[in-house]
Motif scaffolding. Structure first.
Motif, mmCIF file in Angstrom:
data_model
loop_
_atom_site.group_PDB
_atom_site.id
_atom_site.type_symbol
_atom_site.label_atom_id
_atom_site.label_comp_id
_atom_site.label_asym_id
_atom_site.label_seq_id
_atom_site.Cartn_x
_atom_site.Cartn_y
_atom_site.Cartn_z
ATOM 1 N N TYR A 37 4.796 3.006 -23.417
ATOM 2 C CA TYR A 37 5.737 2.466 -22.438
ATOM 3 C C TYR A 37 7.147 2.437 -23.033
ATOM 4 O O TYR A 37 7.348 2.568 -24.246
ATOM 5 C CB TYR A 37 5.310 1.067 -21.994
ATOM 6 C CG TYR A 37 5.280 0.025 -23.087
ATOM 7 C CD1 TYR A 37 6.401 -0.740 -23.384
ATOM 8 C CD2 TYR A 37 4.107 -0.225 -23.820
ATOM 9 C CE1 TYR A 37 6.375 -1.710 -24.381
ATOM 10 C CE2 TYR A 37 4.079 -1.191 -24.814
ATOM 11 C CZ TYR A 37 5.207 -1.931 -25.083
ATOM 12 O OH TYR A 37 5.176 -2.880 -26.072
ATOM 13 N N THR B 162 10.569 -3.434 -20.572
ATOM 14 C CA THR B 162 9.991 -4.776 -20.744
ATOM 15 C C THR B 162 11.082 -5.809 -21.030
ATOM 16 O O THR B 162 11.010 -6.938 -20.549
ATOM 17 C CB THR B 162 8.966 -4.791 -21.899
ATOM 18 O OG1 THR B 162 9.623 -4.536 -23.142
ATOM 19 C CG2 THR B 162 7.897 -3.741 -21.693
ATOM 20 N N PHE C 54 7.274 1.971 -14.717
ATOM 21 C CA PHE C 54 6.128 1.305 -15.353
ATOM 22 C C PHE C 54 5.218 2.288 -16.091
ATOM 23 O O PHE C 54 4.036 2.003 -16.300
ATOM 24 C CB PHE C 54 5.320 0.541 -14.305
ATOM 25 C CG PHE C 54 6.100 -0.550 -13.634
ATOM 26 C CD1 PHE C 54 6.363 -1.749 -14.288
ATOM 27 C CD2 PHE C 54 6.593 -0.380 -12.347
ATOM 28 C CE1 PHE C 54 7.092 -2.749 -13.672
ATOM 29 C CE2 PHE C 54 7.318 -1.381 -11.727
ATOM 30 C CZ PHE C 54 7.580 -2.570 -12.390
ATOM 31 N N TYR D 288 2.320 1.423 -18.934
ATOM 32 C CA TYR D 288 2.018 -0.010 -18.908
ATOM 33 C C TYR D 288 0.509 -0.241 -18.924
ATOM 34 O O TYR D 288 -0.249 0.429 -18.218
ATOM 35 C CB TYR D 288 2.622 -0.660 -17.671
ATOM 36 C CG TYR D 288 4.030 -1.171 -17.874
ATOM 37 C CD1 TYR D 288 4.999 -0.383 -18.481
ATOM 38 C CD2 TYR D 288 4.400 -2.444 -17.459
ATOM 39 C CE1 TYR D 288 6.290 -0.841 -18.662
ATOM 40 C CE2 TYR D 288 5.695 -2.909 -17.633
ATOM 41 C CZ TYR D 288 6.637 -2.105 -18.241
ATOM 42 O OH TYR D 288 7.922 -2.557 -18.430
ATOM 43 N N THR E 217 0.918 -4.595 -22.362
ATOM 44 C CA THR E 217 2.351 -4.587 -22.050
ATOM 45 C C THR E 217 2.731 -5.808 -21.215
ATOM 46 O O THR E 217 3.730 -6.484 -21.489
ATOM 47 C CB THR E 217 2.729 -3.303 -21.282
ATOM 48 O OG1 THR E 217 2.134 -2.173 -21.917
ATOM 49 C CG2 THR E 217 4.234 -3.131 -21.240
ATOM 50 N N TRP E 218 1.918 -6.089 -20.195
ATOM 51 C CA TRP E 218 2.191 -7.259 -19.356
ATOM 52 C C TRP E 218 2.019 -8.549 -20.160
ATOM 53 O O TRP E 218 2.760 -9.532 -19.938
ATOM 54 C CB TRP E 218 1.266 -7.260 -18.141
ATOM 55 C CG TRP E 218 1.597 -6.185 -17.158
ATOM 56 C CD1 TRP E 218 0.881 -5.046 -16.891
ATOM 57 C CD2 TRP E 218 2.758 -6.129 -16.320
ATOM 58 N NE1 TRP E 218 1.515 -4.291 -15.944
ATOM 59 C CE2 TRP E 218 2.665 -4.921 -15.566
ATOM 60 C CE3 TRP E 218 3.855 -6.972 -16.127
ATOM 61 C CZ2 TRP E 218 3.640 -4.550 -14.643
ATOM 62 C CZ3 TRP E 218 4.833 -6.596 -15.206
ATOM 63 C CH2 TRP E 218 4.721 -5.407 -14.479
#
Length: 323
Positions: A37, A42, A238, A241, A245-246
């Motif tokens: 990513y 982010t 995104f 992702y 990542t989240w």
């Protein structure tokens, strides 16, 4: 729940959160290198989320009145561009700092990264002396010296162990070490600069955070346009992702709130415990689960020095606080 219970719960939460943030960021950068990513996406999302949270908290402080909240933000943020401009410098450096940390964790294991990043204590102290005219005791200077020696030992010994790497890999590791050192400098400057702005202004903490987040969002999305526009056009915002990542985004957002809780309920000695515990957690998981860390003599010698210096500095800070 009494304050003592909240104090130790916040300590445990800070320890786990700090270690988790570093470990998951490291995992997210190394788990799937075929399609990684974009770190700047982010950073941008973190700043947008922080802005929304700051507005929500400001809304609560204004008695849940939409009109009053909107008017205060209009008066204190939109109509005071000079005040927002004061925070454009730390906003720019903060975005750079976060991007540097992604670079560092792409090539450094979590344990080495956490030990070396404690240099932010040194840089914060030095900037406090020069920018805020604070005075440090001889014990604090000793703690900073031990901290510096400990980090140098970890880095020097790691550099010797990395001698067998290829030139490209070795260059990436050196670049990551430099990224950690530069991020430590930016962290120290940003913290002291923001403190100075707060002390010289009557605006509330959350208004200042709204101004800072707003400037950071502008800078973060500008950097996306300058450096990642083609990649985003090709594969989307995104791209790459995953759940990790989240998780990195969520942990980055709550880290600021965690610090606020600890500052309110804990003290610097307990924060020293939190740093020590998080380093131990990162070392254990990096060695046994991520399999990307092999402790050497330099780490065994330097890491305890860094942990001890953190305790020594925090204990002396507490003694120096006015009653």
């Amino acid at each position: 729940m009494n304050n003592s219970m909240v104090k130790y719960l916040s300590l445990c939460f800070l320890s786990v959160q700090t270690a988790s943030h570093v470990l998951i960021t490291r995992y997210s950068r190394t788990a799937d290198t075929s399609h990684p990513y974009l770190p700047r996406t982010t950073v941008a999302l973190v700043e947008v989320t922080k802005l929304l949270i700051c507005i929500a908290i400001h809304f609560c402080n204004k008695g849940f009145r939409i009109s009053v909240t909107f008017t205060s933000i209009l008066d204190e943020v939109v109509r005071k561009p000079k005040e927002c401009l004061k925070l454009s410098v730390p906003a720019l450096l903060y975005v750079c700092q976060n991007c540097l940390l992604f670079v560092a964790l792409s090539n450094l294991n979590s344990a080495t990264y956490q030990v070396c990043y404690q240099l932010k204590i040194l840089t914060t102290a030095l900037f406090s002396v020069f920018m805020l005219s604070k005075r440090l005791s001889s014990t604090q200077w000793l703690a900073l010296l031990l901290l510096t020696i400990g980090v140098v030992l970890v880095q020097v010994m790691k550099s010797e162990d990395d001698g067998s790497m290829s030139d490209s890999t070795l260059g990436s590791v050196y670049a990551s070490m430099m990224a950690v050192l530069l991020a430590s400098c930016l962290s120290g400057f940003n913290g002291v600069y923001f403190e100075k702005v707060l002390k010289s202004s009557k605006q509330s903490l959350w208004i200042r955070n709204i101004q800072l987040a707003g400037a950071s969002i502008l800078i973060a999305f500008t950097s996306l346009y300058l450096f990642d526009y083609e990649a985003i056009q090709t594969a989307g915002f995104f791209q790459g992702y995953t759940w990790a990542t989240w998780a990195v985004i969520c942990l980055s957002v709550i880290s600021g709130l965690t610090v606020a809780i600890v500052v309110k309920y804990a003290d610097n000695i307990l924060k020293g415990f939190a740093v020590s515990i998080s380093i131990l957690i990162s070392t254990f998981i990096s060695f046994y689960f991520l399999d990307d860390f092999e402790p050497n003599f330099g780490f065994f010698l330097g890491a305890p020095m860094v942990i001890g210096a953190t305790f020594l500095y925090g204990m002396n800070f507490e003694k120096a606080k006015p009653a």
